[in-house]
Design a protein around this motif. Structure first.
Motif, PDB file in Angstrom:
ATOM      1  N   GLU A  59       6.523  15.294  22.382  1.00 51.44           N
ATOM      2  CA  GLU A  59       5.348  14.660  22.974  1.00 51.44           C
ATOM      3  C   GLU A  59       4.223  14.536  21.957  1.00 51.44           C
ATOM      4  OE1 GLU A  59       3.212  18.148  25.434  1.00 51.44           O
ATOM      5  OE2 GLU A  59       5.285  17.776  26.038  1.00 51.44           O
ATOM      6  N   ALA A  60       3.345  13.558  22.217  1.00 48.48           N
ATOM      7  CA  ALA A  60       2.295  13.195  21.265  1.00 48.48           C
ATOM      8  C   ALA A  60       1.380  14.357  20.911  1.00 48.48           C
ATOM      9  CB  ALA A  60       1.482  12.026  21.816  1.00 48.48           C
ATOM     10  N   SER A  61       1.025  15.179  21.905  1.00 50.20           N
ATOM     11  CA  SER A  61       0.098  16.291  21.639  1.00 50.20           C
ATOM     12  C   SER A  61       0.716  17.299  20.672  1.00 50.20           C
ATOM     13  CB  SER A  61      -0.304  16.989  22.943  1.00 50.20           C
ATOM     14  OG  SER A  61       0.829  17.543  23.586  1.00 50.20           O
ATOM     15  N   LEU A  62       2.045  17.498  20.762  1.00 50.93           N
ATOM     16  CA  LEU A  62       2.728  18.428  19.868  1.00 50.93           C
ATOM     17  C   LEU A  62       2.799  17.854  18.454  1.00 50.93           C
ATOM     18  CD1 LEU A  62       4.150  21.228  20.075  1.00 50.93           C
ATOM     19  CD2 LEU A  62       6.307  19.989  20.194  1.00 50.93           C
ATOM     20  N   VAL A  63       3.087  16.554  18.361  1.00 47.80           N
ATOM     21  CA  VAL A  63       3.148  15.893  17.051  1.00 47.80           C
ATOM     22  C   VAL A  63       1.778  15.939  16.375  1.00 47.80           C
ATOM     23  CG1 VAL A  63       3.535  13.690  15.860  1.00 47.80           C
ATOM     24  CG2 VAL A  63       5.083  14.405  17.696  1.00 47.80           C
ATOM     25  N   ASP A  64       0.723  15.762  17.189  1.00 52.18           N
ATOM     26  CA  ASP A  64      -0.645  15.826  16.657  1.00 52.18           C
ATOM     27  C   ASP A  64      -0.922  17.194  16.044  1.00 52.18           C
ATOM     28  OD1 ASP A  64      -3.471  15.008  16.355  1.00 52.18           O
ATOM     29  OD2 ASP A  64      -3.829  16.459  17.946  1.00 52.18           O
ATOM     30  N   ARG A  65      -0.522  18.246  16.737  1.00 54.30           N
ATOM     31  CA  ARG A  65      -0.760  19.597  16.228  1.00 54.30           C
ATOM     32  C   ARG A  65       0.122  19.906  15.013  1.00 54.30           C
ATOM     33  NH1 ARG A  65      -0.806  20.640  21.824  1.00 54.30           N
ATOM     34  NH2 ARG A  65       1.211  21.672  21.836  1.00 54.30           N
ATOM     35  N   LEU A  66       1.254  19.234  14.934  1.00 58.14           N
ATOM     36  CA  LEU A  66       2.199  19.459  13.833  1.00 58.14           C
ATOM     37  C   LEU A  66       1.748  18.785  12.539  1.00 58.14           C
ATOM     38  CD1 LEU A  66       5.017  20.387  12.796  1.00 58.14           C
ATOM     39  CD2 LEU A  66       5.974  18.314  13.827  1.00 58.14           C
ATOM     40  N   THR A  67       0.971  17.715  12.661  1.00 60.97           N
ATOM     41  CA  THR A  67       0.617  16.890  11.507  1.00 60.97           C
ATOM     42  C   THR A  67      -0.342  17.607  10.556  1.00 60.97           C
ATOM     43  OG1 THR A  67       0.887  14.899  12.850  1.00 60.97           O
ATOM     44  CG2 THR A  67      -0.323  14.662  10.782  1.00 60.97           C
ATOM     45  N   LEU A  68       0.025  17.636   9.286  1.00 57.70           N
ATOM     46  CA  LEU A  68      -0.805  18.225   8.239  1.00 57.70           C
ATOM     47  C   LEU A  68      -1.273  17.111   7.307  1.00 57.70           C
ATOM     48  CD1 LEU A  68      -1.825  20.953   7.010  1.00 57.70           C
ATOM     49  CD2 LEU A  68       0.201  20.899   5.549  1.00 57.70           C
ATOM     50  N   SER A  69      -2.576  17.037   7.074  1.00 59.02           N
ATOM     51  CA  SER A  69      -3.157  16.013   6.195  1.00 59.02           C
ATOM     52  C   SER A  69      -3.694  16.669   4.932  1.00 59.02           C
ATOM     53  CB  SER A  69      -4.306  15.307   6.917  1.00 59.02           C
ATOM     54  OG  SER A  69      -5.338  16.246   7.214  1.00 59.02           O
ATOM     55  N   THR A  70      -4.140  15.835   3.999  1.00 61.54           N
ATOM     56  CA  THR A  70      -4.782  16.365   2.790  1.00 61.54           C
ATOM     57  C   THR A  70      -5.974  17.226   3.166  1.00 61.54           C
ATOM     58  OG1 THR A  70      -4.078  14.487   1.446  1.00 61.54           O
ATOM     59  CG2 THR A  70      -6.008  15.705   0.680  1.00 61.54           C
ATOM     60  N   LYS A  71      -6.744  16.758   4.145  1.00 65.27           N
ATOM     61  CA  LYS A  71      -7.895  17.533   4.617  1.00 65.27           C
ATOM     62  C   LYS A  71      -7.431  18.860   5.212  1.00 65.27           C
ATOM     63  CE  LYS A  71     -11.892  17.396   7.709  1.00 65.27           C
ATOM     64  NZ  LYS A  71     -12.556  16.699   8.830  1.00 65.27           N
ATOM     65  N   GLY A  72      -6.294  18.838   5.924  1.00 61.45           N
ATOM     66  CA  GLY A  72      -5.750  20.061   6.508  1.00 61.45           C
ATOM     67  C   GLY A  72      -5.370  21.080   5.447  1.00 61.45           C
ATOM     68  N   VAL A  73      -4.817  20.597   4.339  1.00 59.20           N
ATOM     69  CA  VAL A  73      -4.459  21.495   3.232  1.00 59.20           C
ATOM     70  C   VAL A  73      -5.725  22.121   2.644  1.00 59.20           C
ATOM     71  CG1 VAL A  73      -3.453  21.616   0.912  1.00 59.20           C
ATOM     72  CG2 VAL A  73      -2.331  20.245   2.689  1.00 59.20           C
ATOM     73  N   THR A  74      -6.742  21.281   2.451  1.00 55.32           N
ATOM     74  CA  THR A  74      -8.028  21.776   1.930  1.00 55.32           C
ATOM     75  C   THR A  74      -8.636  22.809   2.871  1.00 55.32           C
ATOM     76  OG1 THR A  74      -8.411  19.637   0.860  1.00 55.32           O
ATOM     77  CG2 THR A  74     -10.321  21.074   1.149  1.00 55.32           C
ATOM     78  N   ASN A  75      -8.570  22.517   4.180  1.00 52.15           N
ATOM     79  CA  ASN A  75      -9.122  23.448   5.171  1.00 52.15           C
ATOM     80  C   ASN A  75      -8.403  24.789   5.165  1.00 52.15           C
ATOM     81  OD1 ASN A  75     -11.061  21.650   5.990  1.00 52.15           O
ATOM     82  ND2 ASN A  75      -9.981  20.973   7.822  1.00 52.15           N
ATOM     83  N   MET A  76      -7.087  24.755   4.961  1.00 55.01           N
ATOM     84  CA  MET A  76      -6.329  26.011   4.881  1.00 55.01           C
ATOM     85  C   MET A  76      -6.833  26.869   3.730  1.00 55.01           C
ATOM     86  SD  MET A  76      -2.266  25.701   5.656  1.00 55.01           S
ATOM     87  CE  MET A  76      -1.931  24.233   4.726  1.00 55.01           C
TER      88      MET A  76
END
Length: 420
Positions: free
Chosen positions: A67-84
């Protein structure tokens, strides 16, 4: 692996975690911070590897029709890497709570009694989708002097393992055991069953994921659990609200991101202002593709709003759907939240100080807010560096669980030959 192999594998993981927890518990602040900084650097350096691994996970997720909500939470972006990486750096900058002695006072006998902050020991974290949890959980557990056993969802297996390699590297550089943070390598669900019953090796379990996962763990665990089941969050627009603030907050709380536990699911509006504010708000929602479900008053005012059912008031949609109810006063708003909410996060929009104070006192949730979006209910936004989850429990930890939530206290007594 068959069940026997999984049991043996998990027992070995538990034994290694328990041994590592003793070494982590006595590690000094500088050593822990060295590990955190090294992990952050490795994550930034390996951005391409992490995004490539995430793309593999996303491809599998699409193929499985998640489902879309799960895929949304699964998605990692460049910004997500920086935030980590930034989250880990923030954790390194936080004051180390371990060993802190508070409330030290002399008793009439002459002894001194106080409390010392200590690690919990071994923490098992079970989570779905979000690969950033691997870094956040590792960092928080490490700074709080705990060993961690991380069991991510099968949908994020490639990305989780890639992040785990960065964590191991950081621990190695700091001279700490790599087994201080172990990411479970099997996707067999039997591993979860073992983890939540290993009382000899695990001190607390933190589940992060859907309601089904958390219910299962709560029901089956023989180890204490820090959890929340739902994020049924509310915004209440009071009759003394600033309209511009109300519109901005109500829009952001729902549409900034749909698939998160701190997203607003029900909007409550005071009856005296609904005819003024709802037309503007509903148009904003319709323009963004949000389905509205309302009570009879809301439906009568805006014909495009669908009729809400009783089930809608307690539903966590995690989707572009919003329920709207018109209330007579603050009392009715508080009653609605306490009846249908999930004790997660609720906001009042008002310029009335007395109304705001009542809302803060009487709404029984882990985060209660005034004039701001529910989307701020987050460890990173609260200055915790990151969070291991949100707790709606009332014992031990409540709200975003950061460093302090991953520690306990023990009494310490200082004497000088005193006898009773």
């Amino acid at each position: 692996m068959n069940n026997t192999d999984i049991k043996s594998y998990m027992q070995n993981v538990g034994q290694q975690a328990r041994a590592a927890s003793r070494l982590i518990a006595r590690a000094d602040t500088a050593t822990k911070n060295t590990a955190l900084s090294a992990i952050a650097k490795a994550i930034l350096r390996d951005e391409e590897k992490l995004l490539s691994a995430n793309a593999k996970d996303l491809e599998n997720a699409q193929a499985k029709g998640l489902e879309a909500s799960l895929v949304d939470r699964l998605t990692l972006s460049t910004k997500g890497v920086t935030n980590m990486a930034e989250g880990l750096s923030q954790i390194a900058a936080l004051t180390d709570p371990i060993g802190e002695i508070s409330e030290l006072s002399y008793r009439p006998s002459g002894i001194q009694v106080g409390k010392m902050r200590v690690p919990l020991g071994v923490i098992g974290i079970i989570y779905e989708a979000r690969p950033n949890v691997t870094a956040d959980a590792a960092g928080l557990c490490l700074k709080a002097g705990n060993a961690a056993i991380l069991r991510g969802g099968s949908e994020a297996i490639y990305c989780n393992q890639a992040i785990a390699n960065c964590v191991k590297e950081g621990l190695r550089i700091a001279g700490l055991p790599e087994t201080a943070v172990q990411v479970i390598e099997t996707i067999d669900r039997a591993a979860v069953g073992e983890l939540i019953t290993m009382q000899d090796y695990v001190d607390v379990i933190v589940p992060r994921g859907g309601k089904g996962l958390i219910e299962r763990i709560s029901n089956e665990a023989r180890v204490p659990v820090i959890k929340h089941l739902d994020g049924v969050c509310h915004v209440y627009i009071d009759d003394q609200a600033d309209f511009d603030k109300a519109i901005r907050i109500s829009d952001n709380a729902k549409t900034q991101r749909y698939g998160t536990c701190n997203t607003m699911e029900t909007l409550l509006i005071h009856q005296s202002i609904v005819s003024t504010i709802l037309p503007t708000l509903s148009q904003i929602y319709f323009d963004k593709g949000v389905e509205l479900r309302g009570d009879p008053t809301a439906c009568a005012l805006i014909p495009q709003i669908n009729t809400a059912t009783e089930e809608d008031w307690s539903e966590e949609y995690l989707a572009p759907i919003l329920s709207i109810r018109v209330v007579d006063n603050l009392d009715q708003a508080i009653d609605h939240i306490n009846q249908y909410g999930s004790q997660h996060t609720d906001t009042i929009v008002t310029e009335n100080y007395t109304q705001a104070r009542r809302f803060l006192r009487e709404v029984d949730s882990s985060s209660v807010m005034v004039n701001t979006s529910t989307r701020f209910a987050d460890g990173f936004e609260y200055g915790l560096g990151a969070e291991i989850g949100i707790s709606t429990d009332k014992i031990h930890a409540r709200g975003p669980v950061g460093l302090e939530g991953l520690t306990s206290q023990k009494y310490v007594v200082l004497g000088n030959g005193h006898i009773r």
